[in-house]
Design a protein around this motif. Structure first.
Motif, PDB file in Angstrom:
ATOM      1  N   VAL A 241       0.803   4.210   6.019  1.00 24.34           N
ATOM      2  CA  VAL A 241       0.686   4.917   4.941  1.00 24.34           C
ATOM      3  C   VAL A 241      -0.236   6.406   4.461  1.00 24.34           C
ATOM      4  CG1 VAL A 241       0.034   4.746   2.535  1.00 24.34           C
ATOM      5  CG2 VAL A 241       1.141   2.501   4.004  1.00 24.34           C
TER       6      VAL A 241
ATOM      7  N   ASP B 136       1.432  -0.927  -0.400  1.00 20.26           N
ATOM      8  CA  ASP B 136      -0.139   0.034  -0.102  1.00 20.26           C
ATOM      9  C   ASP B 136       0.513   0.921  -0.120  1.00 20.26           C
ATOM     10  OD1 ASP B 136       0.599  -0.350   2.688  1.00 20.26           O
ATOM     11  OD2 ASP B 136      -0.681  -0.314   3.358  1.00 20.26           O
ATOM     12  N   GLY B 137       2.226   1.708   0.249  1.00 19.51           N
ATOM     13  CA  GLY B 137       2.950   1.919   0.639  1.00 19.51           C
ATOM     14  C   GLY B 137       3.590   2.637  -1.084  1.00 19.51           C
TER      15      GLY B 137
ATOM     16  N   ASN C   3      -1.862  -2.960   4.376  1.00 21.95           N
ATOM     17  CA  ASN C   3      -1.116  -3.813   5.860  1.00 21.95           C
ATOM     18  C   ASN C   3      -0.630  -2.182   6.834  1.00 21.95           C
ATOM     19  OD1 ASN C   3       1.458  -2.222   5.405  1.00 21.95           O
ATOM     20  ND2 ASN C   3       2.470  -4.201   4.845  1.00 21.95           N
TER      21      ASN C   3
ATOM     22  N   LYS D  54       0.908  -5.175   9.224  1.00 20.80           N
ATOM     23  CA  LYS D  54       2.261  -5.662   9.081  1.00 20.80           C
ATOM     24  C   LYS D  54       2.707  -6.241  10.470  1.00 20.80           C
ATOM     25  CE  LYS D  54       6.071  -3.528   7.136  1.00 20.80           C
ATOM     26  NZ  LYS D  54       6.398  -2.385   5.723  1.00 20.80           N
TER      27      LYS D  54
ATOM     28  N   GLN E 165       0.842   0.509   6.412  1.00 25.13           N
ATOM     29  CA  GLN E 165       2.146   0.849   6.814  1.00 25.13           C
ATOM     30  C   GLN E 165       2.920   0.750   5.908  1.00 25.13           C
ATOM     31  OE1 GLN E 165       1.854  -1.243  10.764  1.00 25.13           O
ATOM     32  NE2 GLN E 165       3.534  -0.449  10.789  1.00 25.13           N
ATOM     33  N   ARG E 166       3.795   1.965   5.955  1.00 29.30           N
ATOM     34  CA  ARG E 166       4.681   1.551   5.194  1.00 29.30           C
ATOM     35  C   ARG E 166       6.445   1.490   5.812  1.00 29.30           C
ATOM     36  NH1 ARG E 166       6.256   7.179   4.712  1.00 29.30           N
ATOM     37  NH2 ARG E 166       3.913   8.020   5.231  1.00 29.30           N
TER      38      ARG E 166
ATOM     39  N   ASN F 244      -1.374  -5.418  -0.431  1.00 28.75           N
ATOM     40  CA  ASN F 244      -1.339  -5.797   0.506  1.00 28.75           C
ATOM     41  C   ASN F 244      -1.175  -4.179   1.226  1.00 28.75           C
ATOM     42  OD1 ASN F 244      -0.507  -6.546   3.299  1.00 28.75           O
ATOM     43  ND2 ASN F 244       1.502  -6.758   2.418  1.00 28.75           N
TER      44      ASN F 244
HETATM   45 MG   LIG Z   1       2.765  -1.377   3.364  1.00 32.33          MG
END
Ligand SMILES: [Mg+2]
Ligand SMILES: Cc1ncc(C[n+]2csc(CCOP(=O)(O)OP(=O)(O)O)c2C)c(N)n1
Length: 888
Positions: free
Chosen positions: A268, A230-231, A260, A392, A262-263, A258
């Motif tokens: 994100v 997603d990031g 989650n 994540k 987060q990056r 995906n």
């Molecule tokens: Mg991510």
């Protein structure tokens, strides 16, 4: 503001409308509902009323429970297998880093996407078989450990090999990320440079349709699956081509994002919702969007959500909240999520904290993921994006689950290992835990049998890359005879010559249909518009309109079977199309000869990372840097005038680059390139610059071909073989003609003799130099070898002067191979528009500056008197106080 937070002023009326809607849906079906809604929308628009923005749907699964396709397999067995994969993926990263803490690797990404991959591997991803080629997978680069871990269970890698994760120098190691260059029988696509995977996948699907329409590969029902973070969706390359996929109705393409939340550094979209944002963007681009947000543990809660309050709460909470919930425990979720409204607190009163924490996300529920994949593969007429919500670092608990630092976690302490082991029921004892052993059940265990059976049904294990391919029966140089015999007094550019070369090749019976001309809306710039009508421009729908220029020779003809790929103003996309065509030998068992021609300034400089990936991908094809040369493309000015693309091309180990001066050189290079790539099957690609300066193209001289290929050959010999008043002049591309003019000037005005060499590739000369140099250093006891350039210049101790239309660094690369003095002229500095003659004077690469450089070199060696140089300055019209172009 969220509409659902509005207080309903007339619930009775709302209910009537909703009941009416339900009734139409139940009695007359979805199409009727769509029709009525559209009518309402048209009515509103007529009155000037704007409908509320409605491109996104509520924050819940797109597929309702009753429409979910049911996963047929053994859920528990699959969970055990997935758990082992999770464990081994984690173990391989940890073991590598225990060996050497600098090796790196990622644990958390794969832990978030394990189910997304597993369901695909168990049920959907087809391998190549004798009957048909399989699906193409773009895997998130830093989830590679999970893919290796699956292959380990499948028996494709040994424990010893897993222990070589990220240790490749001594061979047999497993590459950090997917790299076909390093693992040519395994990885198909390099993806870890964020954004390149999605862009490549879209054009892969596009080329797949092109190949089908042109009958170069069976149309089939192969899918391109692209896994992306997603990031990573923030990269312009990730989203930049999605409208092409929508427009072209690429229903052979499935993105799995995906989500989650987060990056690397943190959330994100902490303050918003990445899934909702992406839903809107993809839907707007014409994609089928499937959101997989909640796992099946939520189903009964949703069923009881009569008031819609649960939905409202889900819509209210932002990703920062959702991350926070998963980084805490059930009690926290109860208090902060459900606790926002007493009705919701009540709704989960019967659940323990543990049960609340186990209310899972869609991307971790194989049933939900299966339903989404089944729906995606059956969807016609649109590409599909699956937005799967995950956690994540799933399973890492306090060691990293949903924590901001989780991306970089490479080690778990013993306690965290124990928790992880228990959570996934890994049969490893406390005593063994410390050594983090791999775990593979016996070959005849149920798990291994199940795993293998799943893959056997889908054609065998993947990833798997085809490295072998059928070569082509390429034509000899004679098909370019109209080029090699010269332009007969007509002035033509090397670009024009290229178009003729391409046309001749396209007419070839053997390989003509395999040629793929690709342009990013520049065909007219390069004089290729004649190909529009002759070959047709590929369009999946043909031509639905009468073109404005119907009947003309150059008419703009779009055709389902068109050969030319006109990719619009999109160099990244056009290059990605070229990449897919240049690797079709592997991915489609169909060897193509793609030619991508573009403004050379918008090639390596603009999309260099894709050019790098092309090397990794073992792409085979031609890149044509059109309108090249900082002074040769004169009128376009600073942004367009390319003086560096050869330097950049030279950084890619398997990119072979040439800057030809004459049309016949170009013909030789193209023919040689085909030989190297499609007959000798070397994993190389070719970059050739062509220019738009018109001049008479001479006939090909005798015995020059091998020199053209190696990088230089002689075009003019000294009048006398003795005599010290002589120089060696090297000229490249369009500047060769200035060099020849300088040779004449030197002879006529100053009595200085010159050998003149056409240098087709300083890059190749440099590579040869480095190679020989290295060999000599490693073999001190034997007679040193000479480089090709040293052989060319062997008889001479004359000063050498080189000039090109590129940075001085380009020609400077061969300095160590020259024992006499060496002067380099080049076009360092920002370009600007003016006439060619003025620009060449400004950048000091014209005949006068070459003459001056030659005289200066001879004066420094005391062959001529310095006063000659001084006088020459004024004779040549050169102002000694002229400003330096580099800083002007
Ligand atoms: Mg991510
Ligand atoms: C072009 C580029 N920039 C930066 C990176 C470094 N990088 C690797 S993974 C990553 C974070 C990825 O986040 P996301 O896409 O959300 O994947 P996740 O691990 O969360 O699944 C970053 C910044 C990279 N690989 N490529």
């Amino acid at each position: 503001m969220n509409d659902q937070t509005h207080v309903d002023p007339d619930p009775e009326e709302t209910k009537e409308w909703l009941d009416a809607l339900t009734s139409v849906l139940e009695t007359q079906g979805v199409q009727r509902v769509q029709y009525l809604l559209q009518k309402l929308s048209v009515k509103l628009t007529e009155t000037g009323t704007q409908l509320p923005y409605a491109i996104t749907t509520p924050y819940r699964n797109t597929i309702p429970v009753h429409q979910e396709a049911r996963m047929p397999g053994d859920l528990f067995m699959e969970r055990s297998i997935r758990s082992l994969i999770r464990w081994n993926a984690m173990a391989m990263v940890m073991r590598a880093n225990l060996k050497d803490g600098t090796l790196g690797g990622h644990i958390s990404t794969f832990q978030s996407s394990a189910t997304l991959y597993d369901v695909g591997f168990n049920y959907f991803f087809r391998a190549n078989t004798a009957e048909a080629m399989g699906d193409l997978l773009y895997i998130q680069g830093h989830s590679a450990p999970g893919i290796y871990a699956r292959s380990f269970l499948e028996g494709r890698f040994s424990e010893a090999q897993l222990d070589l994760f990220r240790q490749e120098v001594e061979g047999n190691g497993l590459s950090s990320y997917p790299h076909p260059w390093l693992m040519p029988d395994y990885w198909q696509f390099p993806t870890v440079s964020m954004g390149l995977g999605p862009l490549q996948a879209i054009y892969q699907a596009h080329i797949m349709k092109y190949l089908g329409n042109r009958e170069l590969a069976p149309p089939g029902d192969r899918k391109v699956w692209c896994f992306v973070g997603d990031g990573e969706m923030d990269e312009p390359e990730s989203l930049g081509a999605i409208s092409l996929a929508g427009r072209e109705k690429l229903d052979n393409l499935i993105f799995v994002v995906n989500c989650n939340l987060q990056r690397l550094d943190g959330p994100v979209r902490g303050n918003g919702k990445i899934i909702q944002e992406l839903e809107g963007v993809f839907r707007g681009a014409g994609w089928n969007v499937i959101k997989v947000i909640w796992g099946r543990q939520w189903d009964s809660l949703f069923e009881n959500d009569r008031s819609g309050l649960l939905q409202q709460r889900m819509d209210e909470a932002v990703d920062g909240d959702y991350q926070n919930y998963k980084s805490h425990d059930g009690a926290y979720v109860r208090e902060h999520f459900f606790g926002a409204y007493p009705e919701l607190t009540e709704m989960v009163a019967h659940l323990t904290d543990e049960q609340i924490f186990r209310l899972n996300r869609g991307g971790h529920d194989p049933y939900k993921v299966y339903a989404a994949y089944a729906s995606a593969v059956g969807h016609k007429g649109q590409p599909t994006v699956i937005l799967a919500k995950t956690v994540k670092g799933y399973g890492l608990g306090l060691a990293g689950e949903a924590q901001n630092f989780t991306h970089s976690v490479k080690k778990l302490d013993t306690e965290a290992l124990r928790v992880f082991r228990d959570r996934f029921d890994i049969p490893i004892s406390n005593k063994e835990l410390e050594s983090i052993p791999y775990y593979r059940p016996a070959e005849n265990s149920n798990e291994i049998r199940y795993l293998k059976e799943c893959r056997a049904k889908l054609g065998g294990p993947i990833p798997s890359r085809v490295n072998e391919f059928d070569g082509l029966a390429i034509p000899g140089l004679e098909i370019f005879e109209s080029i090699t015999r010269g332009s007969g007094g007509r002035e033509i550019s090397t670009t024009m010559a290229f178009v003729r070369i391409l046309s001749a090749l396209i007419k070839d019976d053997q390989v003509g249909h395999r040629v793929v001309p690709i342009v990013p809306d520049e065909a007219r710039t390069f004089g290729m518009e004649g190909m529009f009508r002759q070959l047709g421009i590929y369009s999946s729908v043909g031509q639905l309109y009468e073109p404005v220029d119907t009947g003309q020779i150059m008419a703009y003809r779009e055709d389902e079977h068109g050969q030319v790929m006109e990719e619009g103003i999109n160099e990244g996309g056009a290059f990605a199309a070229w990449l897919a065509a240049a690797t079709a030998y592997s991915n489609h068992s169909s060897t193509l000869i793609p030619f991508y021609i573009f403004y050379s300034m918008f090639g390596f400089q603009r999309i260099g990372d894709l050019c790098w990936a092309a090397g990794d991908l073992r792409a085979r094809g031609f890149l044509l840097g059109g309108t090249s040369g900082r002074t040769t493309l004169n009128g376009e000015g600073l942004q367009h005038q390319d003086g560096q693309s050869h330097i950049l091309a030279g950084t890619i180990p398997n990119c072979i680059s040439y800057d030809p001066a004459y049309a016949y050189e170009l013909a030789v290079i193209v023919q040689h390139g085909m030989q190297v790539m499609y007959v000798d099957k070397e994993a190389k690609y070719f970059y050739i610059t062509v220019t738009n300066e018109n001049y008479v193209q001479p006939e090909m001289p005798e015995a020059c071909q091998s020199g053209i290929i190696k990088g230089m050959y002689q075009v003019k010999k000294k009048a006398s073989s003795s005599g010290k008043k002589a120089v060696q002049l090297l000229g490249s591309g369009a500047i060769l003609r200035e060099v020849l003019a300088a040779a004449e000037l030197l002879q006529k005005r100053y009595g200085i003799d010159a050998d003149v060499w056409s240098v087709t590739s300083f890059n190749e000369l440099k590579r040869d130099g480095d190679d020989v140099d290295r060999w000599n250093r490693l073999h001190p006891e034997v007679k040193p070898r000479r480089t090709y350039l040293q052989e060319c210049l062997a008889e001479s101790s004359d000063p050498v002067i080189a000039a090109s239309d590129y940075l001085k660094l380009y020609a400077d690369q061969i300095r160590s191979q020259i024992s006499s003095s060496y002067t380099v002229l080049g076009t360092d500095g920002f370009g600007r528009s003016d006439t060619r003659a003025k620009l060449r004077s400004f950048f000091e690469v014209d005949r006068y500056f070459i003459t001056l450089a030659s005289l200066d070199a001879l004066a420094r060696e005391n062959v001529i008197d310095v006063s000659v140089v001084k006088t020459a300055l004024s004779e040549l019209g050169i102002d000694p106080d002229k400003s330096n172009p580099v800083s002007t």
